[in-house]
Design an enzyme around this catalytic site. Sequence first.
Site, PDB file in Angstrom:
ATOM      1  N   SER A   1     -47.448  66.124  18.334  1.00  0.00           N
ATOM      2  CA  SER A   1     -46.461  67.014  17.730  1.00  0.00           C
ATOM      3  C   SER A   1     -45.814  67.845  18.828  1.00  0.00           C
ATOM      4  O   SER A   1     -46.471  68.684  19.466  1.00  0.00           O
ATOM      5  CB  SER A   1     -47.124  67.936  16.710  1.00  0.00           C
ATOM      6  OG  SER A   1     -46.226  68.976  16.398  1.00  0.00           O
TER       7      SER A   1
ATOM      8  N   MET B   1     -38.562  72.701  10.683  1.00  0.00           N
ATOM      9  CA  MET B   1     -38.871  73.845   9.811  1.00  0.00           C
ATOM     10  C   MET B   1     -37.614  74.678   9.594  1.00  0.00           C
ATOM     11  O   MET B   1     -36.846  74.902  10.537  1.00  0.00           O
ATOM     12  CB  MET B   1     -39.944  74.723  10.466  1.00  0.00           C
ATOM     13  CG  MET B   1     -41.220  73.981  10.807  1.00  0.00           C
ATOM     14  SD  MET B   1     -42.474  75.108  11.419  1.00  0.00           S
ATOM     15  CE  MET B   1     -43.742  73.933  11.947  1.00  0.00           C
TER      16      MET B   1
ATOM     17  N   MET C   1     -51.737  67.229   4.923  1.00  0.00           N
ATOM     18  CA  MET C   1     -51.785  68.422   5.782  1.00  0.00           C
ATOM     19  C   MET C   1     -53.208  68.972   5.807  1.00  0.00           C
ATOM     20  O   MET C   1     -53.812  69.214   4.763  1.00  0.00           O
ATOM     21  CB  MET C   1     -50.853  69.521   5.239  1.00  0.00           C
ATOM     22  CG  MET C   1     -49.363  69.267   5.395  1.00  0.00           C
ATOM     23  SD  MET C   1     -48.797  68.877   7.052  1.00  0.00           S
ATOM     24  CE  MET C   1     -49.275  70.315   7.990  1.00  0.00           C
TER      25      MET C   1
ATOM     26  N   MET D   1     -40.165  70.013   6.937  1.00  0.00           N
ATOM     27  CA  MET D   1     -40.701  71.149   6.179  1.00  0.00           C
ATOM     28  C   MET D   1     -39.515  72.015   5.797  1.00  0.00           C
ATOM     29  O   MET D   1     -39.307  73.115   6.329  1.00  0.00           O
ATOM     30  CB  MET D   1     -41.709  71.930   7.051  1.00  0.00           C
ATOM     31  CG  MET D   1     -43.026  71.188   7.195  1.00  0.00           C
ATOM     32  SD  MET D   1     -43.970  71.726   8.634  1.00  0.00           S
ATOM     33  CE  MET D   1     -43.280  70.650   9.879  1.00  0.00           C
TER      34      MET D   1
ATOM     35  N   GLY E   1     -46.368  75.198   9.088  1.00  0.00           N
ATOM     36  CA  GLY E   1     -45.556  76.288   9.627  1.00  0.00           C
ATOM     37  C   GLY E   1     -45.859  76.616  11.074  1.00  0.00           C
ATOM     38  O   GLY E   1     -44.985  77.071  11.791  1.00  0.00           O
TER      39      GLY E   1
ATOM     40  N   GLY F   1     -48.434  75.644  14.728  1.00  0.00           N
ATOM     41  CA  GLY F   1     -49.437  74.855  15.424  1.00  0.00           C
ATOM     42  C   GLY F   1     -50.664  75.715  15.699  1.00  0.00           C
ATOM     43  O   GLY F   1     -50.668  76.930  15.443  1.00  0.00           O
TER      44      GLY F   1
ATOM     45  N   ASP G   1     -41.527  68.162  14.105  1.00  0.00           N
ATOM     46  CA  ASP G   1     -41.704  69.108  12.999  1.00  0.00           C
ATOM     47  C   ASP G   1     -40.435  69.916  12.788  1.00  0.00           C
ATOM     48  O   ASP G   1     -40.090  70.776  13.604  1.00  0.00           O
ATOM     49  CB  ASP G   1     -42.848  70.071  13.324  1.00  0.00           C
ATOM     50  CG  ASP G   1     -44.203  69.406  13.192  1.00  0.00           C
ATOM     51  OD1 ASP G   1     -44.477  68.843  12.116  1.00  0.00           O
ATOM     52  OD2 ASP G   1     -44.976  69.456  14.162  1.00  0.00           O
TER      53      ASP G   1
ATOM     54  N   HIS H   1     -41.136  65.082  10.376  1.00  0.00           N
ATOM     55  CA  HIS H   1     -41.829  65.769   9.285  1.00  0.00           C
ATOM     56  C   HIS H   1     -40.944  66.925   8.849  1.00  0.00           C
ATOM     57  O   HIS H   1     -40.829  67.916   9.556  1.00  0.00           O
ATOM     58  CB  HIS H   1     -43.193  66.239   9.841  1.00  0.00           C
ATOM     59  CG  HIS H   1     -43.976  67.098   8.903  1.00  0.00           C
ATOM     60  ND1 HIS H   1     -45.102  67.792   9.320  1.00  0.00           N
ATOM     61  CD2 HIS H   1     -43.825  67.375   7.584  1.00  0.00           C
ATOM     62  CE1 HIS H   1     -45.599  68.455   8.298  1.00  0.00           C
ATOM     63  NE2 HIS H   1     -44.842  68.236   7.241  1.00  0.00           N
TER      64      HIS H   1
ATOM     65  N   ASP I   1     -52.359  65.839   9.694  1.00  0.00           N
ATOM     66  CA  ASP I   1     -51.592  66.764  10.528  1.00  0.00           C
ATOM     67  C   ASP I   1     -52.173  68.166  10.431  1.00  0.00           C
ATOM     68  O   ASP I   1     -52.174  68.772   9.356  1.00  0.00           O
ATOM     69  CB  ASP I   1     -50.136  66.758  10.032  1.00  0.00           C
ATOM     70  CG  ASP I   1     -49.211  67.601  10.886  1.00  0.00           C
ATOM     71  OD1 ASP I   1     -49.662  68.183  11.887  1.00  0.00           O
ATOM     72  OD2 ASP I   1     -48.017  67.671  10.524  1.00  0.00           O
TER      73      ASP I   1
ATOM     74  N   SER J   1     -51.424  71.029  19.709  1.00  0.00           N
ATOM     75  CA  SER J   1     -52.117  71.782  20.760  1.00  0.00           C
ATOM     76  C   SER J   1     -53.070  70.907  21.559  1.00  0.00           C
ATOM     77  O   SER J   1     -53.196  71.078  22.780  1.00  0.00           O
ATOM     78  CB  SER J   1     -52.930  72.921  20.144  1.00  0.00           C
ATOM     79  OG  SER J   1     -52.237  73.506  19.101  1.00  0.00           O
TER      80      SER J   1
ATOM     81  N   HIS K   1     -44.166  63.028  16.890  1.00  0.00           N
ATOM     82  CA  HIS K   1     -44.103  63.766  15.631  1.00  0.00           C
ATOM     83  C   HIS K   1     -43.176  64.964  15.805  1.00  0.00           C
ATOM     84  O   HIS K   1     -43.423  65.832  16.643  1.00  0.00           O
ATOM     85  CB  HIS K   1     -45.513  64.204  15.246  1.00  0.00           C
ATOM     86  CG  HIS K   1     -45.610  64.851  13.906  1.00  0.00           C
ATOM     87  ND1 HIS K   1     -45.675  64.135  12.724  1.00  0.00           N
ATOM     88  CD2 HIS K   1     -45.662  66.157  13.553  1.00  0.00           C
ATOM     89  CE1 HIS K   1     -45.780  64.975  11.714  1.00  0.00           C
ATOM     90  NE2 HIS K   1     -45.764  66.205  12.179  1.00  0.00           N
TER      91      HIS K   1
END
Length: 238
Positions: free
Chosen positions: A20, A49, A150, A81, A155, A157, A47, A79, A188, A211, A45
């Site tokens: 990610s 948001m 999830m 969100m 929201g 990491g 993300d 992904h 995830d 991370s 990946h």
Amino acid sequence: MADTKNTATSRLGTIELAPSVLACDFSQLAAESRLALQGGATLLHLDVMDGHFVPNITFGPPVIAALRKALPDALFDCHLMIESPDDLIPAFAEAGANWISVHQEACIHLDRTLHLIEHHGCRPGVVINPATPVHMLDEVLDIVHHVLVMSVNPGFGGQQFIPNALDKMETLVQLREKHSLHFRIEVDGGVAMDTVADVVRAGAELLVAGSAVFGHGDIPGHAKKLLEAARAAKLTRT
Ligand code: DX5
Ligand code: ZN
């Protein structure tokens, strides 16, 4: 373009690492993504948001399009969100997404949204939050390419793994077998050296890790170690 996307085929049962980029140094987005791929990752990946569906904002189609230019062959697992994803699915497909997943909780007409993703040449995936039961997906499991469970509240990491994801993945494995389905199972949140064996034994094959891959230097080394631990756990899966 459509051809490229259709070669992004599913390999059911194959363990794959999806770093990610949320955890990377955004000023080095392409370079650090490349390092993760060098470590054996086969997906990136991404993300997305919107500050509404989740309390954070990341990036949208222009950044994905720029990354696509830098990495023309990488597989982008987007992904979303975001609220009202239908409005932006064409733009994400155009920007270079290969897989697009949307949250069950964000989609009023989930079946329509998943078909829209497919219509735009991408593989459709559905995501469930920690508080959403698997049975909310009963009517779409036959049309999705992947289900993303999830294991943190979306929201941010670097959060702690929530173990109810393990039961959900086991349920998904059972449902897939019972109904002869073909969706892949992705996890995830909080996936790292201390949790990777458990998620693989529970049935996860697409492993998102932010991370654990980008957070501690030596990006290819951490990607490789995580993948090795995942593959070793798969061999011991009963
Ligand atoms: C969280 C994101 C995750 C996040 C995972 O909302 O969907 O992809 O980057 O980060 P880690 O692996 O650090 O838990
Ligand atoms: Zn994610």
